[in-house]
Design a protein around this motif. Structure first.
Motif, PDB file in Angstrom:
ATOM      1  N   VAL A 103       0.810  -1.179   0.001  1.00 58.69           N
ATOM      2  CA  VAL A 103      -0.174  -0.095   0.145  1.00 58.69           C
ATOM      3  C   VAL A 103       0.832   1.425   0.076  1.00 58.69           C
ATOM      4  O   VAL A 103       1.473   1.655   0.985  1.00 58.69           O
ATOM      5  N   LYS A 104       0.883   1.881  -1.299  1.00 56.49           N
ATOM      6  CA  LYS A 104       1.674   3.131  -1.453  1.00 56.49           C
ATOM      7  C   LYS A 104       1.118   4.306  -0.444  1.00 56.49           C
ATOM      8  O   LYS A 104       1.816   4.889   0.088  1.00 56.49           O
ATOM      9  N   HIS A 105      -0.291   4.363  -0.785  1.00 54.88           N
ATOM     10  CA  HIS A 105      -0.805   5.458  -0.139  1.00 54.88           C
ATOM     11  C   HIS A 105      -2.182   5.240  -0.202  1.00 54.88           C
ATOM     12  O   HIS A 105      -2.896   4.520  -1.029  1.00 54.88           O
ATOM     13  N   LEU A 106      -2.822   5.156   0.997  1.00 57.19           N
ATOM     14  CA  LEU A 106      -4.361   4.976   1.322  1.00 57.19           C
ATOM     15  C   LEU A 106      -4.988   6.388   1.976  1.00 57.19           C
ATOM     16  O   LEU A 106      -4.244   6.598   3.198  1.00 57.19           O
ATOM     17  N   GLU A 107      -6.167   6.880   1.886  1.00 56.84           N
ATOM     18  CA  GLU A 107      -6.999   7.739   2.322  1.00 56.84           C
ATOM     19  C   GLU A 107      -8.146   7.385   2.363  1.00 56.84           C
ATOM     20  O   GLU A 107      -8.814   6.828   1.343  1.00 56.84           O
ATOM     21  N   GLY A 157     -15.669   6.858   2.099  1.00 57.64           N
ATOM     22  CA  GLY A 157     -14.827   7.582   0.921  1.00 57.64           C
ATOM     23  C   GLY A 157     -13.528   6.559   0.921  1.00 57.64           C
ATOM     24  O   GLY A 157     -13.003   6.469   1.987  1.00 57.64           O
ATOM     25  N   LEU A 158     -13.034   6.623  -0.239  1.00 54.48           N
ATOM     26  CA  LEU A 158     -11.695   5.656  -0.083  1.00 54.48           C
ATOM     27  C   LEU A 158     -10.625   6.205  -1.680  1.00 54.48           C
ATOM     28  O   LEU A 158     -11.376   6.487  -2.528  1.00 54.48           O
ATOM     29  N   VAL A 159      -9.405   6.458  -1.104  1.00 55.64           N
ATOM     30  CA  VAL A 159      -8.452   6.764  -2.147  1.00 55.64           C
ATOM     31  C   VAL A 159      -7.344   5.513  -1.912  1.00 55.64           C
ATOM     32  O   VAL A 159      -6.659   5.790  -0.968  1.00 55.64           O
ATOM     33  N   LEU A 160      -6.950   4.715  -2.906  1.00 55.22           N
ATOM     34  CA  LEU A 160      -6.072   3.594  -2.507  1.00 55.22           C
ATOM     35  C   LEU A 160      -5.188   3.483  -4.162  1.00 55.22           C
ATOM     36  O   LEU A 160      -5.604   3.623  -5.040  1.00 55.22           O
ATOM     37  N   GLN A 180      -5.032   1.005  -8.594  1.00 55.43           N
ATOM     38  CA  GLN A 180      -5.639   2.368  -8.040  1.00 55.43           C
ATOM     39  C   GLN A 180      -7.046   2.242  -7.846  1.00 55.43           C
ATOM     40  O   GLN A 180      -7.882   1.909  -8.803  1.00 55.43           O
ATOM     41  N   VAL A 181      -7.818   2.837  -6.773  1.00 57.09           N
ATOM     42  CA  VAL A 181      -9.139   2.825  -6.524  1.00 57.09           C
ATOM     43  C   VAL A 181      -9.388   4.264  -6.038  1.00 57.09           C
ATOM     44  O   VAL A 181      -8.724   4.962  -5.155  1.00 57.09           O
ATOM     45  N   GLU A 182     -10.571   4.914  -6.500  1.00 46.95           N
ATOM     46  CA  GLU A 182     -11.128   6.127  -5.713  1.00 46.95           C
ATOM     47  C   GLU A 182     -12.818   5.982  -5.862  1.00 46.95           C
ATOM     48  O   GLU A 182     -13.513   5.564  -6.960  1.00 46.95           O
ATOM     49  N   GLN A 229     -19.441   7.973  -6.498  1.00 44.51           N
ATOM     50  CA  GLN A 229     -18.310   7.876  -7.772  1.00 44.51           C
ATOM     51  C   GLN A 229     -17.468   6.726  -7.476  1.00 44.51           C
ATOM     52  O   GLN A 229     -17.320   6.091  -6.298  1.00 44.51           O
ATOM     53  N   GLY A 230     -16.960   6.388  -8.545  1.00 42.16           N
ATOM     54  CA  GLY A 230     -16.092   5.045  -8.444  1.00 42.16           C
ATOM     55  C   GLY A 230     -15.120   4.886  -9.605  1.00 42.16           C
ATOM     56  O   GLY A 230     -15.662   5.069 -10.759  1.00 42.16           O
ATOM     57  N   SER A 231     -13.811   4.463  -9.428  1.00 48.42           N
ATOM     58  CA  SER A 231     -12.944   4.419 -10.607  1.00 48.42           C
ATOM     59  C   SER A 231     -12.082   3.367 -10.130  1.00 48.42           C
ATOM     60  O   SER A 231     -11.329   3.238  -8.912  1.00 48.42           O
ATOM     61  N   ILE A 232     -11.623   2.641 -10.931  1.00 39.05           N
ATOM     62  CA  ILE A 232     -10.651   1.231 -10.913  1.00 39.05           C
ATOM     63  C   ILE A 232      -9.485   1.431 -11.996  1.00 39.05           C
ATOM     64  O   ILE A 232     -10.103   1.603 -13.201  1.00 39.05           O
ATOM     65  N   GLN A 233      -8.225   1.580 -11.627  1.00 33.30           N
ATOM     66  CA  GLN A 233      -7.313   1.160 -12.530  1.00 33.30           C
ATOM     67  C   GLN A 233      -6.633  -0.140 -12.351  1.00 33.30           C
ATOM     68  O   GLN A 233      -6.027   0.067 -11.242  1.00 33.30           O
TER      69      GLN A 233
END
Length: 217
Positions: A104-108, A121-124, A145-147, A163-167
């Motif tokens: 996990v490089k960064h998670l909020e 809410g999630l930013v990963l 990556q997930v937001e 809202q949701g996005s996955i890469q």
């Protein structure tokens, strides 16, 4: 076994900011929880007991015992900010021969539960080093990556993805919509996807949708 002596969690920095007065009133309000530089290794041994259970001296799951913190009367939870930076995660299940290694490089994240409404809410941003779970096996390092943000309203039997996005591995998926459950269930889902191949989308939906006929963007 030397592995049984290894710690479940080791961090260079652990910071918690919370209101103790509100905690005594039955309200969990955390202004910030930050975990920096370290690792967590969750192991399930051949006897079905995990290293976390051995460390705590309790069984986390017992037959006939079902608990749901959200059902506690008057209980409210407000986690304003959870932050994780550069923490390695490892999972080993010796019973099922499953394993996973993530970085996990960064998670909020944020989480709020008041009355019958839950907001999260999630930013990963993380790397999947290797993955061996049932029929899914990955051995090459891949970014993930997930937001997203979600609202659960139990009064209206509704789950809303605001809202949701996955890469992941050439896949880019953006979606939003809502799910109504209860006597009459309904799903309103809108998404856009681009990918080198649709096999990953088919795995995500686990056969619920047949995506082979979709036109790729």
């Amino acid at each position: 076994d030397p592995e049984e002596q290894l710690p479940f969690l080791q961090l260079d920095e652990l910071y918690v900011s919370m209101n103790l007065v509100e905690l005594l009133r039955g309200e969990v309000r955390v202004n910030q929880l930050r975990l920096v530089e370290g690792y967590a290794h969750y192991r399930i041994f051949e006897d079905s007991i995990s290293n976390l259970e051995r460390a705590l001296g309790i069984r986390l799951a017992q037959e006939g015992v079902v608990s749901d913190p959200a059902e506690s009367p008057g209980m409210s939870i407000d986690l304003k900010k959870i932050e994780v930076n550069n923490v390695a995660l490892r999972f080993d299940d010796r019973m099922e021969s499953n394993s996973a290694s993530l970085n996990v490089k960064h998670l909020e994240s944020r989480f709020k539960s008041v009355d019958e409404v839950i907001e999260a809410g999630l930013v990963l941003d993380m790397d999947i080093q290797d993955l061996n779970l049932s029929s899914l096996e990955l051995s090459n390092r891949r970014g993930f990556q997930v937001e997203g943000a979600v609202l659960v309203d139990r009064r209206q039997n509704m789950v809303e993805m605001r809202q949701g996005s996955i890469q992941w591995a050439g896949l880019e998926l953006n979606s939003r919509g809502s799910f109504f459950y209860g006597d009459s269930s309904r799903i309103d889902l809108e998404f856009q996807a681009s990918n080198e191949g649709l096999e990953i989308l088919n795995f995500i939906f686990l056969g619920v949708l047949d995506l082979d006929g979709l036109e790729q963007i």
